[in-house]
Design a protein around this motif. Structure first.
Motif, PDB file in Angstrom:
ATOM      1  N   CYS A  21      -4.963 -16.419   5.176  1.00 45.35           N
ATOM      2  CA  CYS A  21      -5.108 -16.673   4.298  1.00 45.35           C
ATOM      3  C   CYS A  21      -3.268 -16.453   3.618  1.00 45.35           C
ATOM      4  N   ILE A  22      -2.953 -14.962   3.182  1.00 46.37           N
ATOM      5  CA  ILE A  22      -1.778 -14.268   2.769  1.00 46.37           C
ATOM      6  C   ILE A  22      -0.832 -14.905   3.727  1.00 46.37           C
ATOM      7  N   ILE A  32      -4.338  -9.375  -0.384  1.00 44.77           N
ATOM      8  CA  ILE A  32      -5.643  -8.448  -0.264  1.00 44.77           C
ATOM      9  C   ILE A  32      -5.895  -7.278  -0.688  1.00 44.77           C
ATOM     10  N   ARG A  33      -6.487  -7.142  -2.117  1.00 46.26           N
ATOM     11  CA  ARG A  33      -6.717  -6.214  -2.927  1.00 46.26           C
ATOM     12  C   ARG A  33      -8.121  -5.012  -2.664  1.00 46.26           C
ATOM     13  N   GLY A  34      -8.067  -4.151  -2.657  1.00 48.47           N
ATOM     14  CA  GLY A  34      -9.702  -3.214  -2.600  1.00 48.47           C
ATOM     15  C   GLY A  34     -10.074  -4.264  -1.357  1.00 48.47           C
ATOM     16  N   GLY A 385       1.935  -8.145   7.063  1.00 50.95           N
ATOM     17  CA  GLY A 385       1.234  -8.599   5.719  1.00 50.95           C
ATOM     18  C   GLY A 385       0.147  -7.150   5.703  1.00 50.95           C
ATOM     19  N   SER A 386       0.446  -6.869   7.028  1.00 41.78           N
ATOM     20  CA  SER A 386      -0.942  -5.489   6.454  1.00 41.78           C
ATOM     21  C   SER A 386      -1.692  -4.307   5.412  1.00 41.78           C
ATOM     22  N   CYS A 387      -0.447  -4.761   4.395  1.00 41.05           N
ATOM     23  CA  CYS A 387      -0.262  -3.804   2.880  1.00 41.05           C
ATOM     24  C   CYS A 387      -1.000  -4.904   2.190  1.00 41.05           C
ATOM     25  N   GLY A 388      -2.012  -6.640   2.489  1.00 43.93           N
ATOM     26  CA  GLY A 388      -2.415  -7.092   1.494  1.00 43.93           C
ATOM     27  C   GLY A 388      -1.474  -8.175   1.012  1.00 43.93           C
ATOM     28  N   THR A 407       2.485   2.981  -0.310  1.00 47.58           N
ATOM     29  CA  THR A 407       1.703   3.830   0.547  1.00 47.58           C
ATOM     30  C   THR A 407       0.263   2.691   0.884  1.00 47.58           C
ATOM     31  N   ASP A 408       0.290   1.360   0.110  1.00 47.83           N
ATOM     32  CA  ASP A 408      -0.279   0.355   1.214  1.00 47.83           C
ATOM     33  C   ASP A 408       0.533  -0.335   2.002  1.00 47.83           C
TER      34      ASP A 408
END
Length: 441
Positions: A21-22, A32-34, A385-388, A407-408
């Motif tokens: 989606c992002i 995407i968080r948590g 996008g792997s960081c969210g 570090t996200d």
């Protein structure tokens, strides 16, 4: 209470934290968080792109239901022209409309009639000397909201005319109030909608303080019941009134054809629309009229439709060919143009929604821009996008706004872990020998 109403909602327990989606959100409204998606309300335009992309069905559209009809003395269904595309062209349009009556409505009033009126109003608007070119259609609420949040410099290019559904609702509500002698609030006017953006437009109108539409019911929500009802309706039932000119609005290019707009450009699918608007903002497109639609193929591709978009388009083309032949044979005329501007024109000015503002204080905002640029240079620039966050630039903004840390980024985290490991190895080499090691030596 939230400042915004959104039809598009997230079901957290279904979200798996993937990045589908992002990566597709046209306004970068999702993070995407948590391990879960989070929608930034100020950025969301309810285009429904995330609903299409979510394989876990974590994104849904909230609409009204047939159960809400009991709250009103008289109920009118406003079917979108695209509803016909969900049925074979062999099923007459009047049978589909009469099928809606079987679901509990007292009357069916086609949105296509409103489209015919708006088509005439558009023709007149484009003749005005003050009309800013290219004039951008305001019929698709997701596109209007895209302009508000991403291209505020183009707001004056939006044609200040209500969408066909709003015009149809104003018309039928006024007529029935006079004829039936009942109060406006006792009449429920329900849009049978192909998309969540229309539901949002009912709850938070764009060009008026209050919508004349009571609510919106998703086509996918009633499709099963309507299919059964249609099967029981006699083929000679008579409910149809709109012509092919208004019904053609269901397809991309239908509005342009109905308004006979010359030197025009037609664009559909929200990312294509965004790219075209970007070129308009840069002054690269010289046309008089732009028909822009958030869904691929037009409203037939809406997230709340049931049938495959290409099948729906084929059916609609077949139906329109038959309707044009019938209109010509019977001398059918489109709805008469209403010169009363209160029926078609906006009551208020569309305002921008400055979502990209980093800070209310201009000096702090400038400082944050500088920090964003420095942070962005440290990131790998892969936009994975792997960081969210949808891309490295968005992550840099999130870091500056205190909503993420460096570090996200999985690559920065790997670098940090590697550096820490090397540091640990170096420190271990400096340790004095243990007592056992001394005795052995």
């Amino acid at each position: 209470m939230s400042e915004y109403f959104h039809s598009v909602r997230l079901t957290p327990e279904r979200c798996k934290g993937c990045v589908n989606c992002i990566k597709r959100c046209p306004t970068e409204a999702i993070r995407i968080r948590g391990g879960k998606a989070r929608i930034t309300e100020a950025r969301c335009i309810d285009c429904g792109e995330c609903i299409r992309r979510c394989v876990n069905r974590a994104k849904t559209a909230v609409t009204d239901s047939l159960g809400d009809l009991k709250n009103y003395e008289y109920n009118v269904a406003l079917p979108a022209p695209s509803l016909y595309s969900q049925f074979s062209a062999d099923v007459p349009a009047n049978v589909v409309l009469c099928g809606l009556m079987q679901l509990g409505f007292d009357e069916v009033f086609e949105v296509a009639l409103g489209a015919e009126i708006v088509s005439d109003a558009t023709v007149e608007y484009l003749k005005r000397p003050e009309a800013k070119k290219p004039a951008i259609s305001s019929a698709c609420p997701a596109v209007v909201r895209l302009v508000q949040v991403k291209f505020p410099e183009l707001i004056d290019n939006l044609i200040p005319l209500e969408a066909p559904v709003e015009v149809a609702a104003r018309l039928v509500r006024g007529i029935r109030c006079r004829e039936l002698g009942i109060a406006p609030e006792a009449i429920g006017v329900w849009f049978i909608t192909p998309c969540p953006a229309k539901m949002t437009a009912v709850k938070q109108p764009l060009g008026a303080e209050k919508s004349s539409v009571t609510g919106a019911i998703g086509i996918s929500q009633i499709y099963g019941d309507l299919l059964k009802a249609v099967a029981a309706v006699p083929r000679d039932a008579n409910c149809q009134r709109a012509t092919a000119r208004g019904v053609g609005w269901a397809l991309s290019g239908g509005e342009t054809a109905a308004a006979t707009a010359a030197n025009s450009l037609v664009v559909d699918e929200i990312h294509n629309v965004s790219e075209v608007l970007e070129q308009v903002a840069l002054g690269k497109i010289k046309v008089d009229f732009i028909e822009a639609l958030a869904c691929s193929g037009g409203c037939i591709g809406g997230p709340l439709m049931v049938e495959n978009r290409f099948v729906a388009e084929h059916r609609m083309q077949q139906r329109l060919a038959r309707m044009r032949a019938e209109d010509e044979a019977h001398g059918a005329a489109p709805a008469k143009y209403h010169s009363d501007s209160s029926l078609t024109e906006y009551d208020r000015t569309i305002e921008p929604r400055p979502i990209m503002r980093l800070d209310e204080d201009i000096f702090r905002a400038m400082y944050k821009v500088e920090q964003m640029e420095k942070t962005l240079k440290k990131l790998p620039g892969l936009d994975c996008g792997s960081c969210g966050s949808p891309n490295c630039k968005a992550l840099a903004e999130d870091i500056v706004q205190g909503e993420a840390v460096e570090t996200d980024c999985i690559f920065k985290l790997r670098e940090r872990v590697r550096d820490l490991a090397q540091e640990m190895v170096g420190l271990a080499a400096k340790l004095p020998p243990s007592l056992e090691e001394r005795e052995e030596s």
